[in-house]
Design a protein around this motif. Structure first.
Motif, PDB file in Angstrom:
ATOM      1  N   GLU A  61       0.782  -1.174   0.161  1.00 54.92           N
ATOM      2  CA  GLU A  61      -0.035   0.059   0.078  1.00 54.92           C
ATOM      3  C   GLU A  61       0.867   1.165  -0.086  1.00 54.92           C
ATOM      4  O   GLU A  61       1.883   1.290   0.309  1.00 54.92           O
ATOM      5  N   ASN A  62       0.153   2.467  -0.401  1.00 56.16           N
ATOM      6  CA  ASN A  62       0.752   3.638  -0.308  1.00 56.16           C
ATOM      7  C   ASN A  62       1.868   4.032  -1.346  1.00 56.16           C
ATOM      8  O   ASN A  62       2.818   4.627  -1.026  1.00 56.16           O
ATOM      9  N   SER A  63       2.072   2.971  -2.448  1.00 56.93           N
ATOM     10  CA  SER A  63       3.020   3.302  -3.526  1.00 56.93           C
ATOM     11  C   SER A  63       2.516   4.399  -4.210  1.00 56.93           C
ATOM     12  O   SER A  63       1.324   4.724  -4.677  1.00 56.93           O
ATOM     13  N   GLU A  64       3.514   5.444  -5.059  1.00 55.46           N
ATOM     14  CA  GLU A  64       3.002   6.241  -5.686  1.00 55.46           C
ATOM     15  C   GLU A  64       2.713   5.972  -7.047  1.00 55.46           C
ATOM     16  O   GLU A  64       3.368   5.050  -7.789  1.00 55.46           O
ATOM     17  N   GLU A  65       1.492   6.364  -7.573  1.00 51.26           N
ATOM     18  CA  GLU A  65       0.969   5.811  -8.873  1.00 51.26           C
ATOM     19  C   GLU A  65       1.501   6.766  -9.931  1.00 51.26           C
ATOM     20  O   GLU A  65       1.659   8.076  -9.662  1.00 51.26           O
ATOM     21  N   VAL A  66       1.498   6.348 -11.304  1.00 50.34           N
ATOM     22  CA  VAL A  66       1.780   6.914 -12.354  1.00 50.34           C
ATOM     23  C   VAL A  66       0.577   6.606 -13.449  1.00 50.34           C
ATOM     24  O   VAL A  66       0.138   5.534 -13.455  1.00 50.34           O
ATOM     25  N   ALA A  67       0.527   7.574 -14.412  1.00 49.17           N
ATOM     26  CA  ALA A  67      -0.435   7.361 -15.616  1.00 49.17           C
ATOM     27  C   ALA A  67       0.242   6.511 -16.406  1.00 49.17           C
ATOM     28  O   ALA A  67       1.318   6.203 -16.511  1.00 49.17           O
ATOM     29  N   GLY A  68      -0.592   6.044 -17.442  1.00 50.94           N
ATOM     30  CA  GLY A  68      -0.266   5.114 -18.421  1.00 50.94           C
ATOM     31  C   GLY A  68      -0.937   5.129 -19.756  1.00 50.94           C
ATOM     32  O   GLY A  68      -2.043   5.701 -19.675  1.00 50.94           O
ATOM     33  N   ASN A  69      -0.417   4.379 -20.830  1.00 49.47           N
ATOM     34  CA  ASN A  69      -1.092   4.117 -21.976  1.00 49.47           C
ATOM     35  C   ASN A  69      -2.261   2.883 -21.721  1.00 49.47           C
ATOM     36  O   ASN A  69      -1.657   2.043 -21.435  1.00 49.47           O
ATOM     37  N   LEU A  70      -3.426   3.375 -21.348  1.00 53.39           N
ATOM     38  CA  LEU A  70      -4.504   2.395 -21.230  1.00 53.39           C
ATOM     39  C   LEU A  70      -4.424   1.967 -19.641  1.00 53.39           C
ATOM     40  O   LEU A  70      -5.378   1.475 -19.012  1.00 53.39           O
ATOM     41  N   ALA A  71      -3.236   1.733 -19.207  1.00 57.60           N
ATOM     42  CA  ALA A  71      -3.181   1.260 -17.804  1.00 57.60           C
ATOM     43  C   ALA A  71      -1.952   1.852 -16.985  1.00 57.60           C
ATOM     44  O   ALA A  71      -0.902   1.802 -17.598  1.00 57.60           O
ATOM     45  N   GLY A  72      -2.106   2.064 -16.129  1.00 54.83           N
ATOM     46  CA  GLY A  72      -1.077   2.728 -15.191  1.00 54.83           C
ATOM     47  C   GLY A  72      -0.095   1.480 -14.155  1.00 54.83           C
ATOM     48  O   GLY A  72      -0.508   0.582 -14.367  1.00 54.83           O
ATOM     49  N   GLY A  73       0.372   2.168 -13.196  1.00 60.25           N
ATOM     50  CA  GLY A  73       0.874   1.281 -12.214  1.00 60.25           C
ATOM     51  C   GLY A  73       1.666   2.308 -11.058  1.00 60.25           C
ATOM     52  O   GLY A  73       1.649   3.304 -11.069  1.00 60.25           O
ATOM     53  N   ALA A  74       2.730   1.147 -10.577  1.00 55.20           N
ATOM     54  CA  ALA A  74       3.595   2.032  -9.505  1.00 55.20           C
ATOM     55  C   ALA A  74       4.661   2.803 -10.183  1.00 55.20           C
ATOM     56  O   ALA A  74       5.212   2.622 -11.018  1.00 55.20           O
ATOM     57  N   LYS A  75       5.095   3.785  -9.536  1.00 60.27           N
ATOM     58  CA  LYS A  75       6.200   4.662 -10.102  1.00 60.27           C
ATOM     59  C   LYS A  75       7.283   3.913  -9.913  1.00 60.27           C
ATOM     60  O   LYS A  75       7.843   3.414  -9.005  1.00 60.27           O
ATOM     61  N   ASN A  76       8.120   4.001 -10.911  1.00 66.32           N
ATOM     62  CA  ASN A  76       9.563   3.301 -11.140  1.00 66.32           C
ATOM     63  C   ASN A  76      10.546   4.594 -10.561  1.00 66.32           C
ATOM     64  O   ASN A  76      10.760   5.393 -11.263  1.00 66.32           O
ATOM     65  N   PRO A  77      11.227   4.539  -9.599  1.00 69.39           N
ATOM     66  CA  PRO A  77      12.149   5.572  -9.085  1.00 69.39           C
ATOM     67  C   PRO A  77      13.347   5.896  -9.884  1.00 69.39           C
ATOM     68  O   PRO A  77      14.063   6.705  -9.734  1.00 69.39           O
ATOM     69  N   TYR A  78      13.696   4.740 -10.835  1.00 61.09           N
ATOM     70  CA  TYR A  78      15.003   4.910 -11.828  1.00 61.09           C
ATOM     71  C   TYR A  78      14.476   5.680 -12.900  1.00 61.09           C
ATOM     72  O   TYR A  78      15.297   5.746 -13.672  1.00 61.09           O
ATOM     73  N   LEU A  79      13.459   5.981 -13.148  1.00 58.28           N
ATOM     74  CA  LEU A  79      12.907   6.392 -14.580  1.00 58.28           C
ATOM     75  C   LEU A  79      12.158   7.823 -14.318  1.00 58.28           C
ATOM     76  O   LEU A  79      11.764   8.468 -13.202  1.00 58.28           O
TER      77      LEU A  79
END
Length: 479
Positions: free
Chosen positions: A325-343
């Motif tokens: 829980e509490n992971s930072e979310e990001v937007a995406g093409n059709l589906a997002g997910g959790a933010k990758n700290p390396y990108l």
């Protein structure tokens, strides 16, 4: 190793996002014709009819319908070997239900493909690119109705026969696995009968979602088998949006969640279209989500016979999957997910991951051992003209360079990569947001989000850069 000598360099567009002329020469109303504009913060909407005072971007788009000769000449100047485009189903059958096709629509695409042929450009044609006749929504709730399979077959038979000497490469459905996502409910499945509201707002049951998707998979297999039987010169491909996902942590639960994400979203549809059967890992997913497709023996045989010849995908970004829980979310093409700290990410929140493309291509090729084409990839950005009146899009060049380098590495890894068509090679309407501001092209189109603009075309810096890339077969990627 480098790219193979017959590598297909080009660009990609979709009929509903760049043609315009939405009600010209007998064209009928499609789902995107009833989609309003939006922004990254405010989703576009779909209405049940055209409402006065609202802007519907597809109605004019960039008017390729009347500018196709000019645009194809610019593609030829860049050196395109292939041009990925699509056919507006509603130009051929205005409601999708007619028995006889619309000749004016057939003639338009004949003209387009002959114009490509004049310059030695191979068309790569998507039969259904997020463009479902709204008449089929009203009659059958889109792909929820099994009857749509027969209507799709008739449409495909007509265009196969008409363009058999002009088109060799065909894709059945654009991003067919997008049907597993919320946004794909509207864009791909068209199960929106009577619905008016945000395109990502309609709720349907898992049973309805996978029934509609099953109908698409059966329809794809039937037209692939038909094409192989009647037009042996054709090559038929699938097309998936590949939403590469990594576990956010090394927690085994994150690993398992990522595996399930990849199975359902990234592998399911292509496993059916390439291996010719539903994969066993979907049995539990269907059982746990109350899905009973009751697939017949006849349908199993259809899926087995209608497998594709090559694999294609869109690749823009990657995300992470986590059970925490509490992971930072990001937007995406059709589906997002959790933010990758390396990108890093684009203004629209799409994480930029060139290495992910190399990883993805290796995963695909190891699984299927079929030729692969990346038919969408690119950076959506807010292009601004400089003091000299030109667009200096070094950021786009940098994005594309790194992804081409990743493809070259994949080719050296042993992947059979057959081509590359960056998305929106000329500016067009964004499918996800309905914006013009989110630009991808090598060619700037003077058209804006409020509907104004004279539709003039201008080369960006990336135009000359990509011209050099093609001329050197991907060897010279310098500015």
């Amino acid at each position: 190793m480098s790219f193979r000598k017959d590598f297909l360099w080009g660009g990609a567009c979709a009929a509903n996002q760049f043609e315009g002329a939405w009600d010209v020469d007998g064209k009928g109303v499609s789902v995107p014709d009833l989609c309003t504009n939006g922004t990254k913060d405010c989703p576009k909407s779909i209405t049940t009819k055209v409402e006065p005072g609202r802007l519907y971007p597809s109605h004019e788009a960039i008017d390729f319908y009347h500018h196709y000769k000019e645009d194809i000449a610019l593609f030829a100047e860049m050196g395109f070997k292939v041009f990925r485009t699509s056919i507006n189903w509603t130009r051929i059958f205005p409601t999708g239900i007619e028995e006889k096709p619309n000749e004016a629509g057939l003639q338009f695409y004949e003209n387009v493909f002959k114009e490509c042929q004049k310059y030695g450009i191979e068309p790569l044609v998507t039969l259904s690119h997020y463009e479902l006749p709204y008449g089929l929504v009203e009659a059958y709730n889109g792909w929820a109705g099994e009857e749509v399979i027969g209507h799709f077959e008739r449409y495909c038979h007509v265009v196969f026969e008409r363009y058999q000497h002009l088109v060799k490469y065909w894709l059945t459905f654009n991003e067919i696995n997008g049907g597993t996502t919320q946004l794909g409910t509207t864009l791909s499945l068209g199960t929106v009968k009577g619905y008016s509201g945000p395109v990502n707002g309609i709720q349907i049951t898992p049973q309805l979602r996978y029934t509609a998707l099953h109908h698409q998979l059966v329809a794809s297999a039937k037209v692939v088998a038909y094409a192989h039987a009647h037009y042996p010169q054709f090559q038929l491909g699938d097309m998936n949006v590949f939403l590469t996902a990594y576990p956010l942590t090394c927690d085994p639960k994150d690993i398992l969640a990522t595996q399930q994400h990849n199975n359902v979203l990234n592998w399911f549809c292509s496993d059916v279209q390439i291996r010719g059967a539903y994969p066993s890992y979907m049995d539990r997913y269907f059982r746990e989500n109350g899905i009973d497709l009751q697939i017949t023996e006849e349908e199993k045989e259809i899926l087995k016979k209608g497998t594709v010849d090559f694999y294609t995908c869109s690749y823009y970004m990657s995300t992470c999957i986590t059970t925490h829980e509490n992971s930072e979310e990001v937007a995406g093409n059709l589906a997002g997910g959790a933010k990758n700290p390396y990108l890093t990410a684009s203004e629209w929140g799409w994480q930029i991951d060139p290495d992910g493309l190399r990883y993805t291509l290796n995963e695909i090729y190891e699984r299927y051992q079929l030729p692969i084409m990346v038919v969408e990839n690119g950076l959506g950005a807010r292009d601004e003209k400089g003091a000299d009146g030109h667009v200096h899009d070094s950021y786009r060049i940098d994005y594309l360079r790194k992804h081409i380098e990743a493809m070259r590495e994949a080719a050296e890894d042993g992947v059979d990569l057959m081509g590359y068509t960056p998305w929106g090679c000329i500016d067009l309407v964004s499918a996800s947001t309905g914006e013009m501001a989110k630009r991808y092209g090598f060619i700037y189109v003077n058209k804006f989000d409020n509907g104004t603009g004279d539709l003039s075309r201008e080369k960006k810096d990336s135009f000359d850069w990509y011209q050099k890339v093609i001329r050197t077969n991907g060897e010279d990627l310098t500015d």
